[in-house]
Motif scaffolding. Sequence first.
Motif, PDB file in Angstrom:
ATOM      1  N   LEU A 206      39.291 -32.102  20.212  1.00 51.65           N
ATOM      2  CA  LEU A 206      40.128 -32.383  19.002  1.00 51.65           C
ATOM      3  C   LEU A 206      40.745 -33.686  19.469  1.00 51.65           C
ATOM      4  O   LEU A 206      41.580 -33.823  20.679  1.00 51.65           O
ATOM      5  CB  LEU A 206      41.144 -31.574  18.400  1.00 51.65           C
ATOM      6  N   TRP A 207      40.636 -34.940  18.755  1.00 57.12           N
ATOM      7  CA  TRP A 207      40.877 -36.352  19.418  1.00 57.12           C
ATOM      8  C   TRP A 207      41.644 -36.868  18.268  1.00 57.12           C
ATOM      9  O   TRP A 207      41.484 -36.665  16.941  1.00 57.12           O
ATOM     10  CB  TRP A 207      39.834 -37.062  19.411  1.00 57.12           C
ATOM     11  N   ASP A 208      42.685 -37.676  18.403  1.00 56.73           N
ATOM     12  CA  ASP A 208      43.309 -38.675  17.510  1.00 56.73           C
ATOM     13  C   ASP A 208      42.567 -39.854  17.231  1.00 56.73           C
ATOM     14  O   ASP A 208      42.413 -40.878  18.223  1.00 56.73           O
ATOM     15  CB  ASP A 208      44.708 -38.923  18.018  1.00 56.73           C
ATOM     16  N   PRO A 209      41.845 -40.157  16.318  1.00 62.25           N
ATOM     17  CA  PRO A 209      40.853 -41.265  16.196  1.00 62.25           C
ATOM     18  C   PRO A 209      41.762 -42.490  16.062  1.00 62.25           C
ATOM     19  O   PRO A 209      40.783 -43.768  16.452  1.00 62.25           O
ATOM     20  CB  PRO A 209      39.990 -41.017  14.850  1.00 62.25           C
ATOM     21  N   LYS A 210      42.791 -42.599  15.763  1.00 63.07           N
ATOM     22  CA  LYS A 210      43.654 -43.733  15.597  1.00 63.07           C
ATOM     23  C   LYS A 210      43.986 -44.356  17.156  1.00 63.07           C
ATOM     24  O   LYS A 210      44.032 -45.318  17.442  1.00 63.07           O
ATOM     25  CB  LYS A 210      44.642 -43.627  14.722  1.00 63.07           C
ATOM     26  N   THR A 211      44.413 -43.457  17.978  1.00 68.04           N
ATOM     27  CA  THR A 211      44.915 -43.898  19.287  1.00 68.04           C
ATOM     28  C   THR A 211      43.761 -43.472  20.265  1.00 68.04           C
ATOM     29  O   THR A 211      44.046 -44.153  21.458  1.00 68.04           O
ATOM     30  CB  THR A 211      46.288 -43.247  19.604  1.00 68.04           C
ATOM     31  N   GLY A 212      43.197 -42.551  20.129  1.00 71.31           N
ATOM     32  CA  GLY A 212      42.146 -42.376  21.190  1.00 71.31           C
ATOM     33  C   GLY A 212      42.563 -41.327  22.155  1.00 71.31           C
ATOM     34  O   GLY A 212      42.049 -41.134  23.149  1.00 71.31           O
ATOM     35  N   ARG A 213      43.534 -40.650  21.612  1.00 72.14           N
ATOM     36  CA  ARG A 213      44.319 -39.549  22.530  1.00 72.14           C
ATOM     37  C   ARG A 213      43.647 -38.193  22.440  1.00 72.14           C
ATOM     38  O   ARG A 213      43.295 -37.972  21.272  1.00 72.14           O
ATOM     39  CB  ARG A 213      45.812 -39.365  22.097  1.00 72.14           C
ATOM     40  N   LEU A 214      43.495 -37.475  23.416  1.00 70.54           N
ATOM     41  CA  LEU A 214      42.799 -36.280  23.286  1.00 70.54           C
ATOM     42  C   LEU A 214      44.165 -35.219  23.078  1.00 70.54           C
ATOM     43  O   LEU A 214      45.089 -35.041  23.609  1.00 70.54           O
ATOM     44  CB  LEU A 214      42.439 -35.587  24.830  1.00 70.54           C
TER      45      LEU A 214
END
Length: 452
Positions: A206-214
């Motif tokens: 599961l990723w945050d697509p805005k920041t690229g954070r896992l």
Amino acid sequence: MRRPIFTAALAFAALLTASSTRAQTSYVDDILPILKRSCQGCHNPAEPAGELSVVSHADLLKGGKSGPAVKPGNPDESLLYTLVIGDEPAMPMGGDPLPPEETDLLKRWILDGAKDDALPPEEQPVFEPPVYTAAPVITALAYAPDGETVAVSGFSETLILSADGAKRIHRLVGEARRIESISYSEEGDVLCVGAGSPARFGQAQLWDPKTGRLIRAIKSTYDTIYSAVLSPDGKSVAFGCADKTARIVSAADGAELLKFENHSDWVFGAMFSRDGTHLVTGGRDGALKLVNVELGQFIDDINASNKGYGGINAIAPHPGADQVLSGGIDRTPRLYRIYRERRRDVGNTDFNLVRAYEAQAGSIKALAFDKEGKIFAVGSAGGEVRVYETAAGKRLAQFQGDSAAVFALAFRPESEELAVGGFDGLIRVFNPKTGETVREFSPFPIENGAEK
């Protein structure tokens, strides 16, 4: 006379040193795989036999009817250990006894304090991006709900690009080697990736697509997982597995909520009903199945799998109706209602079938609806793509989407664009109603044998 005593003392000292330096048994690497394989089928939140769930470390300490399953430091008073040892162990109920090496792991882990060594998301290891000397096969792609970006599978990573492919925004590099599915949450704030390393583990990322954070990486089973997708409320993740199961896990902590074992072969497809109350699965055994999520119960065979249709490679949910499109070995896309409206008969008639479309040129590898479900696309072995009107079954377009095979399809929201990915590692974008090429690009540009 002193030599034997001296030798014995040295041996005893060496034994103490080996004991003190022995690596502690890992909950994540050693214990959790045993629990997933041998215990969680009965002891999970959806079906907690003895009111005991073993899907998380906290569940083990909480225990069930008979108290805590684990007493740290004391294996002889820990049910997790005492019930799986002896000449006729009580657990796993109805299954083969655990081998001695696994019971030894349980004992050692409890003796070491039964610690949870799972890393929190913010401490997950960071992996280096791969360097490409050749474009990898594209197995999955998805547009963000706003249509501004597209996520594309690579080797051990998912790339987020501008929709025209001109700008690389994020490289989401994980532990798993193969990326098999990519999907966005309804709001577009979470990117769900189904992946795995064959013969080692499956993983939902599961990723945050805005920041690229896992946000979270959830390991499950011993092989790659397929069709990972978030529930409509975003609280859980469903996926199919190579161990003939489908599973639902918590998005918050990775705890297994449901393990469905009614298929007889690999499960390539998994999707939620529109309200999230039911799970639909499609497998290499040719069956489409319906499961009640809350109760964890098998409800119905959606299709008549005994008709000899062959294995199902892909399924796609209709965005505006409780229907599922399936396709596979027999080359024929079929649209089904997921809920039965007529009673089953002795001939196992395909009563849920809404429409069977024309046979494709090759085995079906990918399916996708547009945003409203009015049209859909079919990708097949051989690289051909065909587009159809859903209701009428009319073919709108037919074109070559890849040089060898199409494995991924995605309609871009609010536009007349269909992205196609496959064996040769190129993204080709077409007008789905005319088949005309809009653009073509490589997410992994190679120049002189190395990545640009």
